[in-house]
Motif scaffolding. Structure first.
Motif, PDB file in Angstrom:
ATOM      1  N   TYR A  68      97.492 -73.027  34.749  1.00  0.00           N
ATOM      2  CA  TYR A  68      97.427 -72.612  36.140  1.00  0.00           C
ATOM      3  C   TYR A  68      96.311 -71.604  36.329  1.00  0.00           C
ATOM      4  O   TYR A  68      96.144 -70.695  35.512  1.00  0.00           O
ATOM      5  N   ASP A  69      95.573 -71.761  37.409  1.00  0.00           N
ATOM      6  CA  ASP A  69      94.507 -70.833  37.794  1.00  0.00           C
ATOM      7  C   ASP A  69      95.144 -69.800  38.724  1.00  0.00           C
ATOM      8  O   ASP A  69      95.577 -70.138  39.835  1.00  0.00           O
ATOM      9  N   PRO A  73      95.156 -59.784  41.944  1.00  0.00           N
ATOM     10  CA  PRO A  73      95.038 -58.849  43.061  1.00  0.00           C
ATOM     11  C   PRO A  73      94.209 -57.604  42.751  1.00  0.00           C
ATOM     12  O   PRO A  73      93.681 -56.966  43.657  1.00  0.00           O
ATOM     13  N   GLU A  74      94.074 -57.245  41.478  1.00  0.00           N
ATOM     14  CA  GLU A  74      93.395 -55.986  41.141  1.00  0.00           C
ATOM     15  C   GLU A  74      91.876 -56.076  41.228  1.00  0.00           C
ATOM     16  O   GLU A  74      91.203 -55.071  41.405  1.00  0.00           O
ATOM     17  N   GLN A  75      91.348 -57.289  41.085  1.00  0.00           N
ATOM     18  CA  GLN A  75      89.911 -57.532  41.234  1.00  0.00           C
ATOM     19  C   GLN A  75      89.731 -58.950  41.741  1.00  0.00           C
ATOM     20  O   GLN A  75      90.625 -59.777  41.632  1.00  0.00           O
ATOM     21  N   GLU A  76      88.544 -59.232  42.263  1.00  0.00           N
ATOM     22  CA  GLU A  76      88.257 -60.577  42.764  1.00  0.00           C
ATOM     23  C   GLU A  76      87.905 -61.480  41.592  1.00  0.00           C
ATOM     24  O   GLU A  76      86.739 -61.714  41.289  1.00  0.00           O
ATOM     25  N   ARG A  77      88.930 -61.947  40.933  1.00  0.00           N
ATOM     26  CA  ARG A  77      88.762 -62.847  39.799  1.00  0.00           C
ATOM     27  C   ARG A  77      90.070 -63.586  39.555  1.00  0.00           C
ATOM     28  O   ARG A  77      91.102 -63.242  40.117  1.00  0.00           O
ATOM     29  N   SER A  78      90.004 -64.586  38.704  1.00  0.00           N
ATOM     30  CA  SER A  78      91.212 -65.321  38.355  1.00  0.00           C
ATOM     31  C   SER A  78      91.342 -65.389  36.841  1.00  0.00           C
ATOM     32  O   SER A  78      90.393 -65.119  36.100  1.00  0.00           O
ATOM     33  N   GLU A  79      92.536 -65.739  36.423  1.00  0.00           N
ATOM     34  CA  GLU A  79      92.835 -65.941  35.014  1.00  0.00           C
ATOM     35  C   GLU A  79      93.489 -67.307  34.879  1.00  0.00           C
ATOM     36  O   GLU A  79      94.199 -67.758  35.778  1.00  0.00           O
ATOM     37  N   ILE A  80      93.250 -67.964  33.770  1.00  0.00           N
ATOM     38  CA  ILE A  80      93.874 -69.249  33.499  1.00  0.00           C
ATOM     39  C   ILE A  80      95.063 -69.010  32.564  1.00  0.00           C
ATOM     40  O   ILE A  80      94.910 -68.441  31.487  1.00  0.00           O
ATOM     41  N   TYR A  81      96.231 -69.420  33.022  1.00  0.00           N
ATOM     42  CA  TYR A  81      97.464 -69.273  32.258  1.00  0.00           C
ATOM     43  C   TYR A  81      97.790 -70.618  31.612  1.00  0.00           C
ATOM     44  O   TYR A  81      98.140 -71.574  32.297  1.00  0.00           O
ATOM     45  N   LEU A  82      97.644 -70.689  30.304  1.00  0.00           N
ATOM     46  CA  LEU A  82      97.991 -71.890  29.552  1.00  0.00           C
ATOM     47  C   LEU A  82      99.506 -71.889  29.411  1.00  0.00           C
ATOM     48  O   LEU A  82     100.062 -71.063  28.695  1.00  0.00           O
ATOM     49  N   TYR A  83     100.155 -72.811  30.104  1.00  0.00           N
ATOM     50  CA  TYR A  83     101.612 -72.807  30.165  1.00  0.00           C
ATOM     51  C   TYR A  83     102.241 -73.629  29.043  1.00  0.00           C
ATOM     52  O   TYR A  83     103.082 -73.141  28.304  1.00  0.00           O
ATOM     53  N   ASP A  84     101.872 -74.898  28.943  1.00  0.00           N
ATOM     54  CA  ASP A  84     102.414 -75.770  27.900  1.00  0.00           C
ATOM     55  C   ASP A  84     101.276 -76.417  27.123  1.00  0.00           C
ATOM     56  O   ASP A  84     100.280 -76.832  27.715  1.00  0.00           O
ATOM     57  N   LEU A  85     101.458 -76.519  25.821  1.00  0.00           N
ATOM     58  CA  LEU A  85     100.521 -77.204  24.934  1.00  0.00           C
ATOM     59  C   LEU A  85     101.338 -77.881  23.851  1.00  0.00           C
ATOM     60  O   LEU A  85     102.170 -77.235  23.203  1.00  0.00           O
ATOM     61  N   ALA A  86     101.122 -79.174  23.670  1.00  0.00           N
ATOM     62  CA  ALA A  86     101.837 -79.897  22.609  1.00  0.00           C
ATOM     63  C   ALA A  86     101.027 -81.112  22.193  1.00  0.00           C
ATOM     64  O   ALA A  86     100.265 -81.673  22.967  1.00  0.00           O
ATOM     65  N   ALA A 103      88.465 -77.702  25.810  1.00  0.00           N
ATOM     66  CA  ALA A 103      88.246 -78.304  27.130  1.00  0.00           C
ATOM     67  C   ALA A 103      88.740 -77.367  28.232  1.00  0.00           C
ATOM     68  O   ALA A 103      88.073 -77.207  29.265  1.00  0.00           O
ATOM     69  N   LEU A 104      89.884 -76.717  28.018  1.00  0.00           N
ATOM     70  CA  LEU A 104      90.397 -75.758  29.001  1.00  0.00           C
ATOM     71  C   LEU A 104      89.453 -74.572  29.125  1.00  0.00           C
ATOM     72  O   LEU A 104      89.206 -74.088  30.233  1.00  0.00           O
ATOM     73  N   GLN A 105      88.909 -74.107  28.030  1.00  0.00           N
ATOM     74  CA  GLN A 105      87.951 -73.000  28.077  1.00  0.00           C
ATOM     75  C   GLN A 105      86.711 -73.378  28.883  1.00  0.00           C
ATOM     76  O   GLN A 105      86.192 -72.556  29.644  1.00  0.00           O
ATOM     77  N   ARG A 106      86.237 -74.605  28.745  1.00  0.00           N
ATOM     78  CA  ARG A 106      85.075 -75.056  29.524  1.00  0.00           C
ATOM     79  C   ARG A 106      85.391 -75.088  31.015  1.00  0.00           C
ATOM     80  O   ARG A 106      84.575 -74.687  31.851  1.00  0.00           O
ATOM     81  N   VAL A 115      89.608 -64.868  32.011  1.00  0.00           N
ATOM     82  CA  VAL A 115      90.211 -65.048  30.693  1.00  0.00           C
ATOM     83  C   VAL A 115      91.150 -66.261  30.727  1.00  0.00           C
ATOM     84  O   VAL A 115      91.614 -66.655  31.785  1.00  0.00           O
ATOM     85  N   VAL A 116      91.400 -66.833  29.561  1.00  0.00           N
ATOM     86  CA  VAL A 116      92.463 -67.821  29.378  1.00  0.00           C
ATOM     87  C   VAL A 116      93.519 -67.135  28.525  1.00  0.00           C
ATOM     88  O   VAL A 116      93.198 -66.568  27.482  1.00  0.00           O
ATOM     89  N   PHE A 117      94.754 -67.149  28.978  1.00  0.00           N
ATOM     90  CA  PHE A 117      95.797 -66.507  28.182  1.00  0.00           C
ATOM     91  C   PHE A 117      97.001 -67.409  28.055  1.00  0.00           C
ATOM     92  O   PHE A 117      97.215 -68.324  28.836  1.00  0.00           O
TER      93      PHE A 117
END
Length: 122
Positions: A68-69, A73-86, A103-106, A115-117
């Motif tokens: 999920y992208d 709220p703290e800065q004008e940016r987004s983070e990618i939340y890797l929810y499921d991987l299998a 591929a997700l990092q790209r 960031v991707v977390f």
């Protein structure tokens, strides 16, 4: 093996990914007992904030990621939340998870995500 990002019209591949998740997480109830409607999946796949990647081998889904992208709220940016991987047990230790994460990092870099977390649980 190829990695593909899902989009509109890819309901069948997303359903196959849910089967992989259900087996990998030993949770067929959550990932398959009450499947969502086609309309729901189409709406989900059309969202810019939802990212689904699948690893295909011979046309079959053998692994994947949902992420999920998230606008922050703290800065004008987004983070990618890797929810499921299998990855299906029969295809593990072949670099598939590594290819999916790359591929997700790209995608994250292309979107300008900060960031991707991933949240890890036992």
């Amino acid at each position: 093996m190829t990695v593909r990002q899902l989009g509109s019209g890819d309901r069948a591949l997303l359903r196959q990914l849910m089967d992989v998740f259900g087996d990998a997480f030993e949770d067929r109830v959550t990932y398959g007992e009450v499947p969502p409607t086609d309309a729901y999946l189409e709406k989900l796949l059309a969202r810019d904030s939802f990212i689904a990647l699948v690893a295909l081998h011979g046309g079959a889904v053998v692994g994947g990621i949902t992420a999920y992208d998230l606008p922050k709220p703290e800065q004008e940016r987004s983070e990618i939340y890797l929810y499921d991987l299998a990855v299906a047990e029969s295809h593990r230790r072949q670099g598939i998870a590594t290819a999916l994460i790359a591929a997700l990092q790209r995608i994250a870099a292309k979107r300008g995500a900060w960031v991707v977390f991933v949240q890890a649980d036992h």
